[in-house]
Design an enzyme around this catalytic site. Sequence first.
Site, short mmCIF file in Angstrom:
data_model
loop_
_atom_site.label_atom_id
_atom_site.label_comp_id
_atom_site.label_asym_id
_atom_site.label_seq_id
_atom_site.Cartn_x
_atom_site.Cartn_y
_atom_site.Cartn_z
N ASP A 34 0.94 -1.26 -0.20
CA ASP A 34 0.05 0.08 0.09
C ASP A 34 0.81 1.27 -0.12
O ASP A 34 1.96 1.34 0.36
CB ASP A 34 -0.82 -0.05 1.40
CG ASP A 34 -2.08 0.73 1.02
OD1 ASP A 34 -2.19 1.53 -0.04
OD2 ASP A 34 -2.75 1.37 2.24
N SER A 79 -7.73 -5.49 -5.20
CA SER A 79 -8.94 -5.92 -4.28
C SER A 79 -10.14 -5.83 -5.26
O SER A 79 -10.35 -5.28 -6.17
CB SER A 79 -8.89 -5.33 -3.03
OG SER A 79 -9.48 -4.06 -3.36
N GLU A 81 -12.48 -4.35 -4.15
CA GLU A 81 -13.09 -3.04 -3.80
C GLU A 81 -12.49 -2.07 -4.77
O GLU A 81 -12.73 -1.05 -5.27
CB GLU A 81 -12.73 -2.70 -2.47
CG GLU A 81 -13.80 -3.16 -1.54
CD GLU A 81 -13.45 -4.79 -1.00
OE1 GLU A 81 -12.23 -5.10 -1.50
OE2 GLU A 81 -14.19 -5.53 -0.79
N ASN A 82 -11.16 -2.40 -5.33
CA ASN A 82 -10.23 -1.42 -6.09
C ASN A 82 -10.88 -1.45 -7.58
O ASN A 82 -10.77 -0.29 -8.40
CB ASN A 82 -8.84 -2.08 -6.25
CG ASN A 82 -7.88 -2.08 -5.16
OD1 ASN A 82 -7.13 -2.78 -4.96
ND2 ASN A 82 -8.08 -0.93 -4.38
N ARG A 202 1.98 -4.68 6.13
CA ARG A 202 1.40 -3.75 5.27
C ARG A 202 2.11 -2.66 5.53
O ARG A 202 2.55 -2.02 6.54
CB ARG A 202 -0.07 -3.53 5.86
CG ARG A 202 -0.86 -2.13 5.07
CD ARG A 202 -2.47 -2.34 5.47
NE ARG A 202 -2.97 -1.33 4.49
CZ ARG A 202 -4.02 -1.45 4.03
NH1 ARG A 202 -4.84 -2.35 4.59
NH2 ARG A 202 -4.50 -0.62 3.22
N ARG A 208 -4.94 -1.72 8.76
CA ARG A 208 -6.25 -2.62 8.56
C ARG A 208 -5.85 -3.53 7.55
O ARG A 208 -4.64 -3.60 7.01
CB ARG A 208 -7.43 -1.71 8.15
CG ARG A 208 -6.99 -0.84 6.75
CD ARG A 208 -8.14 0.25 6.34
NE ARG A 208 -7.75 1.06 5.30
CZ ARG A 208 -7.33 2.18 5.49
NH1 ARG A 208 -7.27 3.04 6.65
NH2 ARG A 208 -6.97 3.06 4.52
N SER A 210 -8.31 -4.59 5.10
CA SER A 210 -8.85 -4.37 3.94
C SER A 210 -9.29 -5.79 2.88
O SER A 210 -9.04 -5.81 1.99
CB SER A 210 -7.74 -3.49 2.92
OG SER A 210 -7.53 -2.41 3.82
C1 IPE Z 1 -5.62 -2.60 -0.11
O1 IPE Z 1 -5.12 -1.28 -0.42
C2 IPE Z 1 -5.54 -3.38 -1.56
C3 IPE Z 1 -4.28 -3.44 -2.32
C4 IPE Z 1 -3.24 -3.18 -1.41
C5 IPE Z 1 -4.34 -4.38 -3.35
P1 IPE Z 1 -6.41 -0.32 -0.50
O2 IPE Z 1 -5.30 0.95 -0.40
O3 IPE Z 1 -7.21 -0.58 -1.82
O4 IPE Z 1 -7.18 -0.36 1.00
P2 IPE Z 1 -8.03 0.72 1.68
O5 IPE Z 1 -9.10 0.91 0.91
O6 IPE Z 1 -7.30 1.96 1.78
O7 IPE Z 1 -8.31 0.11 2.93
C1 IPE Z 2 -1.64 0.31 -3.34
O1 IPE Z 2 -1.47 1.69 -3.46
C2 IPE Z 2 -1.62 -0.36 -4.81
C3 IPE Z 2 -3.21 -0.80 -5.06
C4 IPE Z 2 -4.07 -0.89 -4.20
C5 IPE Z 2 -3.85 -1.35 -6.39
P1 IPE Z 2 -2.66 2.56 -3.40
O2 IPE Z 2 -2.90 3.00 -4.63
O3 IPE Z 2 -3.52 2.23 -2.58
O4 IPE Z 2 -1.79 4.36 -2.71
P2 IPE Z 2 -2.49 4.89 -1.73
O5 IPE Z 2 -3.15 4.14 -0.36
O6 IPE Z 2 -3.63 5.75 -2.39
O7 IPE Z 2 -1.55 5.73 -1.21
MG MG Z 3 -4.19 2.46 -0.42
#
Ligand code: IPE
Ligand code: IPE
Ligand code: MG
Length: 260
Positions: A34, A79, A81-82, A202, A208, A210
């Site tokens: 993350d 994820s 949710e992504n 993490r 968390r 997630s």
């Molecule tokens: C969790 O990261 C999913 C991945 C690292 C692929 P997110 O950035 O999507 O998590 P939340 O939504 O902030 O909890």
């Molecule tokens: C993790 O980094 C990659 C994925 C969840 C795909 P983020 O894109 O969530 O980066 P932040 O949390 O917004 O900084």
């Molecule tokens: Mg993130």
Amino acid sequence: MPSEENLVTVIFSMNLVDHIDRSKLPRHLAVIMDGNGRWAKKQGFFRSFGHENGTEAVHEVVEACAELPIPFLTLYAFSTENWNRPKSEVKTLMKLLVSSLKKEINTLQKNKIRLNAIGNLEALPKKAYQELMDVMEQTKSNPHMTLTLALSYGAREEITKTIKEISVKVKNNLISPSDIDESVINNHLYTRDLPDVDLLIRTSGEQRISNFLLWQIAYAELYFTDTLWPDYRKDHLFEAILDYQNRERRFGKTSEQLNP
Ligand code: IPE
Ligand code: IPE
Ligand code: MG
């Protein structure tokens, strides 16, 4: 016999990796990668720049695990949710998946790493799905390590799917409700071929889960670091493993039972 001062010098001039006890390595390491977006924004760039730079961290962590070795590494790459992120960002991430697979196939073959994937893979764009299947096929007999990518993965979706599949078997009299135990559930999860997670890392300061591997982390040691994913290097991983090795995993027992 070296003097105490010399001994201190020797210890501090050792590399971090030399302090790791190879007999107490986690068998299964899982990582929530993350902080890509924040890493890019901090420098005034678009979020996609962070995702691009995150691929170097993936390369380092995979190599470090192969060196130690840690036989099972699972990376949370995308994820369920992504999918709700802006379309353009999702597109960038899927393109990056294809280019990284093409680029890293050599690393996988060189280190004898088998590529595996968990999640609702059919939801991936055709090109990404094809490339993934292709690399999985090419590396399927590699014996040294299993690298699992969690893609379009959500633990609640996984558990729901598991309950549905077991229910259908009960309905068709293939299994009776009294036979359902933890191993039956385990055998219906995406992770049926993987051991439980020992260490979950993490990055980026968030504390968390997630929706990652909820069942499989029941007794994992959790490690949170402020380092943003694109900055993550081998020594960060070694630090986490050293921390893990200082913990006492009691699995419900008392410390006295473990050290009679
Ligand atoms: C969790 O990261 C999913 C991945 C690292 C692929 P997110 O950035 O999507 O998590 P939340 O939504 O902030 O909890
Ligand atoms: C993790 O980094 C990659 C994925 C969840 C795909 P983020 O894109 O969530 O980066 P932040 O949390 O917004 O900084
Ligand atoms: Mg993130």
